[in-house]
Design an enzyme around this catalytic site. Structure first.
Site: not given
Ligand code: BG6
Length: 295
Positions: A70, A96, A165, A211, A269
């Site tokens: 994350r 990823r 992202h 979002d 992103e």
């Molecule tokens: C963002 C999305 O790009 O990623 C969100 O727009 C999403 O909806 C977020 O919650 C995180 O996604 P993840 O799969 O990494 O928890």
């Protein structure tokens, strides 16, 4: 620990709690320092010398094989968000979560260039029945520059979507704005039934979970705040921009963001997602770029 060349170290980053290692490349040159995980070719850290880090990385994340970290810049590919027809497939695709190959490391004008590659395999074919080669070139200098490419090795066209992202490091989401998306239509993923909306004619500011997928974006954005130097983002070929902050409740649900840490992160992103899905003809290769740096 292994030294690849001057300014570059390849080492294991220890998982904080269970001791599972994640292979990372550390780079230190006259412009910046950076950390890139081989899993996902994920840039985890980028910081120009004498400036605050550009990217945010969750302190609460537990490093695990096959699970994206994350923070930093996970690559969403070959789909963005949930799979369009098979909801049990991994969110944001599989790129990823997989090990990429580090193909090349070079130095140009004292900047380091790393080339990562992900090829289709039986395992990826089971998730997405196409033959492809994806590459990510990471250029580490006074800017962080990413060049993402996809080659179609099938005998027929395929469709994909993708996003770089990026989690940006900010001091306080309440005092932060995003510039560069004036009058750009967006889809609110929290209220998709509303369809495309026109953005108001002022910078985006944040008072709750956001979002949004902006389409037909022009490629130059700034994250600004009275508390810190702006972050500039420049993209080429990426017609979509997703702006996301989970706010308190969703952060708690995600489970890998420390209490309150959502206030220090903002995702902007760049990619091609949703209505901007790309169709790539057999044998064709397509390339996208994104750069980020602090003033
Ligand atoms: C963002 C999305 O790009 O990623 C969100 O727009 C999403 O909806 C977020 O919650 C995180 O996604 P993840 O799969 O990494 O928890």
């Amino acid at each position: 620990m292994q030294h690849l060349m001057s300014g570059i170290t390849h080492k294991k980053l220890k998982q904080r709690e269970t001791d599972v290692g994640l292979d990372v490349i550390e780079v230190d040159n006259q412009f910046c320092n950076a950390v890139i995980a081989v899993q996902g070719a994920q840039v985890l850290h980028y910081q120009q010398k004498h400036k605050a880090p550009v990217l945010w990385l969750s302190e609460a994340h537990r490093f695990q094989p096959t699970k994206a970290v994350r923070g930093g810049i996970p690559i969403c590919f070959p789909w963005f968000g949930g799979h369009p027809t098979q909801p049990d497939l991994p969110s944001h695709g599989f790129a990823r979560n997989r090990l990429w190959q580090l193909q090349d490391v070079t130095v140009q004008d004292d900047e380091h260039l790393l080339l990562f590659q992900l090829d289709s395999s039986d395992e990826t074919y089971a998730l997405w029945p196409h033959h492809f080669q994806a590459t990510l070139q990471v250029r580490l200098g006074a800017q962080l520059q990413l060049t993402f490419s996809v080659l179609n090795k099938d005998q027929h066209a395929f469709d994909f979507s993708f996003a770089l992202h990026s989690y940006f490091n900010i001091q306080d989401i309440h005092q932060t704005q995003v510039r560069g998306l004036l009058n750009t239509p967006f889809l609110d993923q929290l209220n998709p039934e509303k369809g495309d909306q026109q953005c108001e004619a002022q910078p985006i500011s944040f008072t709750a979970e956001m979002d949004r997928i902006y389409q037909q974006a022009q490629g130059s954005y700034q994250i600004v705040s009275p508390l810190e130097a702006p972050i500039h983002i420049e993209s080429t070929g990426c017609s979509s921009v997703v702006v996301w902050n989970p706010w308190a409740e969703k952060s708690a649900r995600l489970g890998d963001i420390a209490t309150g840490a959502w206030q220090n992160m903002l995702c902007v992103e760049c990619g091609c997602v949703a209505a901007a899905t790309v169709s790539l003809a057999a044998g064709q290769r397509i390339e996208y770029q994104m750069a980020a740096f602090r003033d």
